[in-house]
Every structure is written in C-alpha cells, then in structure tokens.
Design an enzyme around this catalytic site. Structure first.
Site, PDB file in Angstrom:
ATOM      1  N   GLY A   1       0.809  -1.209   0.000  1.00 47.97           N
ATOM      2  CA  GLY A   1       0.000   0.000   0.000  1.00 47.97           C
ATOM      3  C   GLY A   1       0.840   1.255   0.000  1.00 47.97           C
TER       4      GLY A   1
ATOM      5  N   ARG B   1       0.655   6.021  -1.914  1.00 43.36           N
ATOM      6  CA  ARG B   1       0.301   7.341  -1.406  1.00 43.36           C
ATOM      7  C   ARG B   1       0.253   7.308   0.114  1.00 43.36           C
ATOM      8  NH1 ARG B   1      -6.200   7.573  -2.891  1.00 43.36           N
ATOM      9  NH2 ARG B   1      -6.736   5.556  -1.955  1.00 43.36           N
TER      10      ARG B   1
ATOM     11  N   LEU C   1      -4.242  -7.555  -2.415  1.00 46.12           N
ATOM     12  CA  LEU C   1      -3.985  -8.233  -1.150  1.00 46.12           C
ATOM     13  C   LEU C   1      -5.243  -8.803  -0.522  1.00 46.12           C
ATOM     14  CD1 LEU C   1      -1.277  -5.845   0.308  1.00 46.12           C
ATOM     15  CD2 LEU C   1      -0.974  -7.963  -0.968  1.00 46.12           C
TER      16      LEU C   1
ATOM     17  N   ASN D   1       1.086  -2.313   5.374  1.00 44.93           N
ATOM     18  CA  ASN D   1       0.399  -1.027   5.446  1.00 44.93           C
ATOM     19  C   ASN D   1      -0.915  -1.003   4.668  1.00 44.93           C
ATOM     20  OD1 ASN D   1       0.241   2.064   5.736  1.00 44.93           O
ATOM     21  ND2 ASN D   1       0.286   1.778   3.516  1.00 44.93           N
TER      22      ASN D   1
ATOM     23  N   SER E   1      -4.610   0.689  13.861  1.00 46.67           N
ATOM     24  CA  SER E   1      -5.456   1.861  14.099  1.00 46.67           C
ATOM     25  C   SER E   1      -5.943   1.877  15.537  1.00 46.67           C
ATOM     26  CB  SER E   1      -6.664   1.819  13.155  1.00 46.67           C
ATOM     27  OG  SER E   1      -7.639   2.766  13.536  1.00 46.67           O
TER      28      SER E   1
ATOM     29  N   TYR F   1     -13.991  -2.213   9.580  1.00 46.35           N
ATOM     30  CA  TYR F   1     -12.589  -1.803   9.653  1.00 46.35           C
ATOM     31  C   TYR F   1     -12.048  -2.038  11.064  1.00 46.35           C
ATOM     32  CZ  TYR F   1      -8.541   1.370   9.668  1.00 46.35           C
ATOM     33  OH  TYR F   1      -7.289   1.916   9.789  1.00 46.35           O
TER      34      TYR F   1
END
Length: 252
Positions: A14, A17, A66, A92, A145, A159
């Site tokens: 990832g 960006r 992925l 990531n 996170s 998430y």
C-alpha cells in the site's frame, strides 16, 4: 543514532500514497532497498519507486490485490526474487469502507477482513517461512489503528474489527517468531492527513482535532519516522507491541 538500515531489503504494501508512500521513502533515505505495491500499476506507484531510487537504492513497484490469496502469494514470491533476502515487512495496505453496522453488506465485511487482516497474515506467513528457512532474522511491522481498541463511532465497524484482529495476530506471531529472531510489532494510528480520510475530515471539520490532545491531525511523515525506527536495529528489543501513535487519542 545509526539505525543500521543501509543495505537492508524491505517490502512495503500500500505504498502508492499517504502513509505507505512516506514509509517507503523514509526507508529509502536510510539506504533500504524496496519492493512496494499498490492495488494496480500506474504512474503514482511508479513515481514512488523512482523517487526512492533517487536516494541510491533499488526500488521496484508491483501490483497486488492483497484481498486475493493467489495475488498476495505471487507478490511475495516476486518480491523475494527481486530482493533476495527479506529483512523488513511493513503491512500497510488497507481499506476503510463506510457503513453502519446494521447496513454493512456482507461483501464489504468480507472484503475488509480479506484486505486488512488476511492479507497481512499471508504476507507475514511467507516472510516468516522464508526467513526461518534461511535462519535469518527479520522485522514485521503492522500498520494498525486506534479503532482496534476503541471501535468505530463513524460507521466503520468492519474496519475496526479487522484491525482488532491484527492486534491479536501481532501478539501471537511475536510469541512464536521472536525466539527465532523475527520481531513483530504494530503501530496504532489515529487520523492521518491522507486521501483515505480526506472526505471524512472535510465532512466533519474540527471533529478529529478536538479528539487529539496534540491538537492536530498527523502527517504521513510523522508515522513514517516511527516506523523507520521500529524497523531499525536500535529497536530490536521491541516485539509484540502495538505502539500508540495517535497524538494522544488512545493513550494506552
């Protein structure tokens, strides 16, 4: 401080960006060779590889889904072929789909788990098998996170669930792999100024800043600096931890 990273080889997922890009470039500045990936090839991920090479390292961009076991395995195989030995893996890549729990489609739930949890498991499994087979140490760093600990208040239960799973996966892998020289750590992010969070930040001006004791949203480079240290030799006594890098949102 000498981070002793020059000449090491890293895989960063990832990386086209945001946080992933900043991590890839941060490692490149320390002399780390890279294989980086995005969900599809394009100018953005290729530009990251080119910028990384400006620091005198080798860098290759690849495409990988992925959320697909076949694509993930093929990506890791190609990364090892290109780099030879694998020293560092930064998991990531992730998706942040929106939906209140009573309305989340099953396909969104499954896709979140596939990309955010199963993908890192598969890349880590490959990394561990390769290094254990060669008798080599390594570093696995999982980008996590604060939602793993606090849950979601903004419609991202899938998430949050996937990230909570990553905490337990990080601990479990660390218990198994650390005695054999592979450390496994995570870093829990709060809100970072990236494209992924842009719409949510714009829709709720000031909301996230009000929850952050440091009073500002993180920049990708703030996170990259921490990850580069976690990948380094001076951080070798860290394992099984998920570090709070939320500006104080989490404080655990």
């Amino acid at each position: 401080m000498d981070l002793k990273l020059k000449g090491k080889n890293a895989v960063v997922t990832g990386a086209s960006r945001g946080v992933g890009r900043a991590i890839a470039l941060g490692l490149a500045k320390e002399g780390v060779n890279l294989v980086i990936c995005a969900s599809r090839m394009g100018a953005t991920i290729e530009e990251v590889a080119k910028e990384a090479e400006s620091y005198g390292v080798k860098a290759t961009a690849l495409a990988a889904d992925l959320g697909s076991s076949e694509s993930t395995l093929a990506f890791m195989q190609e990364a090892e072929r290109l780099l030879g030995d694998l020293d560092i893996l930064v998991n990531n890549a992730g998706i942040w789909l929106q939906g209140w729990c009573q309305e989340i489609p099953l396909e969104d739930w499954q896709r979140s788990l596939d990309v955010n949890l199963t993908g890192p498991f598969l890349t880590s499994q490959y990394f561990a098998k390769s290094n254990l087979g060669k008798g080599r140490p390594g570093r696995i760093i999982n980008i996590n996170s604060q939602a793993a600990f606090n849950g979601s208040t903004t419609g991202h239960a899938h998430y949050a669930a996937s990230k909570a799973g990553m905490v337990a996966l990080t601990i479990s892998m660390a218990r198994e792999l650390s005695p054999r020289g592979i450390t496994v750590n995570g870093i829990a992010l709060g809100i970072v100024a990236t494209d992924m969070t842009k719409e949510s930040r714009e829709n709720k001006p000031g909301y996230y800043e009000s929850r952050i004791p440091l009073g500002r949203v993180a920049e990708p480079e703030d996170i990259a600096n921490i990850v580069v240290f976690m990948a380094s030799e001076p951080a070798g006594y860290l394992t099984g931890t998920t570090l709070d890098a939320t500006g104080g949102m989490l404080m655990r």
